[in-house]
Motif scaffolding. Structure first.
Motif, mmCIF file in Angstrom:
data_model
loop_
_atom_site.group_PDB
_atom_site.id
_atom_site.type_symbol
_atom_site.label_atom_id
_atom_site.label_comp_id
_atom_site.label_asym_id
_atom_site.label_seq_id
_atom_site.Cartn_x
_atom_site.Cartn_y
_atom_site.Cartn_z
ATOM 1 N N ASP A 1 42.855 41.560 37.893
ATOM 2 C CA ASP A 1 42.067 42.358 36.954
ATOM 3 C C ASP A 1 42.108 43.829 37.381
ATOM 4 O O ASP A 1 42.919 44.214 38.220
ATOM 5 C CB ASP A 1 40.648 41.801 36.822
ATOM 6 C CG ASP A 1 39.900 41.768 38.148
ATOM 7 O OD1 ASP A 1 40.320 42.444 39.104
ATOM 8 O OD2 ASP A 1 38.881 41.065 38.233
ATOM 9 N N SER A 2 41.228 44.629 36.866
ATOM 10 C CA SER A 2 41.295 46.084 37.058
ATOM 11 C C SER A 2 41.138 46.553 38.506
ATOM 12 O O SER A 2 41.634 47.618 38.864
ATOM 13 C CB SER A 2 40.262 46.776 36.176
ATOM 14 O OG SER A 2 38.961 46.341 36.513
ATOM 15 N N ASP A 3 40.471 45.779 39.369
ATOM 16 C CA ASP A 3 40.312 46.205 40.766
ATOM 17 C C ASP A 3 41.427 45.674 41.671
ATOM 18 O O ASP A 3 41.387 45.863 42.880
ATOM 19 C CB ASP A 3 38.930 45.828 41.310
ATOM 20 C CG ASP A 3 38.703 44.329 41.398
ATOM 21 O OD1 ASP A 3 39.635 43.539 41.138
ATOM 22 O OD2 ASP A 3 37.562 43.940 41.722
ATOM 23 N N GLU A 4 42.402 45.002 41.082
ATOM 24 C CA GLU A 4 43.565 44.460 41.800
ATOM 25 C C GLU A 4 43.193 43.444 42.872
ATOM 26 O O GLU A 4 43.914 43.258 43.852
ATOM 27 C CB GLU A 4 44.426 45.586 42.362
ATOM 28 C CG GLU A 4 45.006 46.473 41.274
ATOM 29 C CD GLU A 4 45.951 47.530 41.785
ATOM 30 O OE1 GLU A 4 46.219 47.575 43.000
ATOM 31 O OE2 GLU A 4 46.430 48.316 40.952
ATOM 32 N N LYS A 5 42.063 42.783 42.673
ATOM 33 C CA LYS A 5 41.642 41.656 43.513
ATOM 34 C C LYS A 5 41.467 40.461 42.589
ATOM 35 O O LYS A 5 41.131 40.610 41.421
ATOM 36 C CB LYS A 5 40.315 41.931 44.233
ATOM 37 C CG LYS A 5 40.307 43.159 45.090
ATOM 38 C CD LYS A 5 41.225 43.033 46.270
ATOM 39 C CE LYS A 5 41.156 44.285 47.131
ATOM 40 N NZ LYS A 5 42.303 44.407 47.999
ATOM 41 N N TYR A 6 41.686 39.280 43.120
ATOM 42 C CA TYR A 6 41.457 38.076 42.325
ATOM 43 C C TYR A 6 40.073 37.546 42.690
ATOM 44 O O TYR A 6 39.752 37.399 43.865
ATOM 45 C CB TYR A 6 42.542 37.021 42.571
ATOM 46 C CG TYR A 6 42.469 35.950 41.521
ATOM 47 C CD1 TYR A 6 43.166 36.090 40.331
ATOM 48 C CD2 TYR A 6 41.642 34.847 41.695
ATOM 49 C CE1 TYR A 6 43.053 35.137 39.327
ATOM 50 C CE2 TYR A 6 41.524 33.894 40.701
ATOM 51 C CZ TYR A 6 42.228 34.047 39.525
ATOM 52 O OH TYR A 6 42.105 33.107 38.528
ATOM 53 N N ASP A 7 39.263 37.249 41.679
ATOM 54 C CA ASP A 7 37.869 36.867 41.896
ATOM 55 C C ASP A 7 37.668 35.360 41.825
ATOM 56 O O ASP A 7 38.122 34.703 40.889
ATOM 57 C CB ASP A 7 36.978 37.539 40.844
ATOM 58 C CG ASP A 7 37.006 39.045 40.970
ATOM 59 O OD1 ASP A 7 36.558 39.545 42.014
ATOM 60 O OD2 ASP A 7 37.491 39.716 40.040
ATOM 61 N N ILE A 8 36.965 34.851 42.840
ATOM 62 C CA ILE A 8 36.548 33.450 42.887
ATOM 63 C C ILE A 8 35.027 33.453 43.045
ATOM 64 O O ILE A 8 34.487 34.118 43.937
ATOM 65 C CB ILE A 8 37.219 32.700 44.049
ATOM 66 C CG1 ILE A 8 38.736 32.701 43.866
ATOM 67 C CG2 ILE A 8 36.673 31.265 44.142
ATOM 68 C CD1 ILE A 8 39.506 32.083 45.015
#
Length: 171
Positions: free
Chosen positions: A71-78
């Motif tokens: 996403d926009s922050d270039e991290k994948y969220d779990i």
């Protein structure tokens, strides 16, 4: 609320820096706060992060799948939450290939074929993260059978001695 990103109290960045593991420290959504290594981060959260980093490494670096869309922050969220009694995890597609994952806050007594709740956490993270990679290739609801079967296959590649997929077999 299945399609929405949860708002949780805090997050932990995975050791490889690619994932944010979001969680609460109190309330129904909070995982166990056990911290045997005294790092200040619950062991459950650290294990979810290690499982995410490891599954990403195996899928993209060893097996050669393309990387997931961030996403926009270039991290994948779990997100770690209290999920319904039969829901192990879910990967929610957003747009242009990006997605996020929700996983349970514990896996105790979830399987008749694998009693190790940490292995169940690892295989769930791997299963759901493979869906994230699948969404990067294409978003289609017409191939859900294929997506589930290949994600279950990857569970067994990733956590070899945990045969939870047998819950879905007629025996």
């Amino acid at each position: 609320d299945r399609d929405e990103r949860p708002e949780l109290e805090t997050y932990y960045q995975s050791p490889q820096g690619h994932f944010f593991i979001h969680y609460d420290t109190l309330g129904d959504d909070a995982p166990s706060q056990s911290d045997l290594d005294n790092s200040g981060i619950p062991d459950y959260v650290e294990q979810a992060a290690l499982a995410a980093d490891s599954s990403r490494y195996i899928l993209t670096k060893v097996m050669g799948f393309i990387e997931e869309t961030d996403d926009s922050d270039e991290k994948y969220d779990i997100y770690i939450k209290s999920l319904g009694s039969s829901l192990w995890g879910v990967t929610q597609y957003e747009s242009e290939g990006s997605s996020f994952i929700k996983i349970r806050n514990n896996y105790d007594n979830m399987s008749d074929f694998c009693s190790n709740s940490n292995e169940l956490l690892w295989l769930t993270v791997a299963h759901e993260f493979f869906h994230a990679i699948q969404y990067t290739y294409r978003n289609s609801s017409s191939d859900s059978y294929f997506r589930e079967m290949t994600s279950m296959w990857f569970e067994n590649v990733f956590v070899e001695n945990c045969y939870d997929f047998l819950d879905f077999a007629d025996m």
